[in-house]
Design a protein around this motif. Sequence first.
Motif, mmCIF file in Angstrom:
data_model
loop_
_atom_site.group_PDB
_atom_site.id
_atom_site.type_symbol
_atom_site.label_atom_id
_atom_site.label_comp_id
_atom_site.label_asym_id
_atom_site.label_seq_id
_atom_site.Cartn_x
_atom_site.Cartn_y
_atom_site.Cartn_z
ATOM 1 N N GLN A 17 24.207 32.447 81.757
ATOM 2 C CA GLN A 17 24.094 33.790 82.303
ATOM 3 C C GLN A 17 24.907 33.936 83.587
ATOM 4 N N PHE A 18 25.307 35.187 83.852
ATOM 5 C CA PHE A 18 26.076 35.530 85.041
ATOM 6 C C PHE A 18 25.278 36.525 85.878
ATOM 7 N N LEU A 19 25.368 36.385 87.213
ATOM 8 C CA LEU A 19 24.703 37.316 88.113
ATOM 9 C C LEU A 19 25.528 38.590 88.234
ATOM 10 N N VAL A 20 24.887 39.734 87.974
ATOM 11 C CA VAL A 20 25.520 41.034 88.136
ATOM 12 C C VAL A 20 24.635 41.887 89.040
ATOM 13 N N CYS A 21 25.262 42.789 89.790
ATOM 14 C CA CYS A 21 24.552 43.596 90.784
ATOM 15 C C CYS A 21 24.950 45.057 90.624
#
Length: 132
Positions: A17-21
């Motif tokens: 998973q990748f952190l998105v904001c």
Amino acid sequence: MAKMLEVVAAVIQDGDQFLVCRRRAGKAAGGRWEFPGGKVEDGESAADALRREIQEELAIGIRVLGELTTDDTLVGDVVIRLTCLRAELDGPRPIESTDHDSLAWVAADDLDQLDWAEPDLPAVRQLIASVT
């Protein structure tokens, strides 16, 4: 000639998973998703700027692993030169952001479901292509 704005963003991967904001309403590109980061200050390297910005925004440490993309995007009368750097967490996952109203961890093949801020799109496309 358009003004150039040097910006860095962290493509933080944890497992698959990748952190998105999501940018807060009222900010430029409010309500759209991006990788966290910010402006490079005079005399800062991209990696140093990114570590500082992530500490300020998310109150976490990261290890910068290397460059993913650098792209120029014209937004209004400003060219945003966004360098996306791959990174990993140096401690726990962040729980809040000073600049965003939502954080999410998203698998690469779900990244295209989000409404992205335009400067982040080249990095998003590259991440999606790397898993298909």
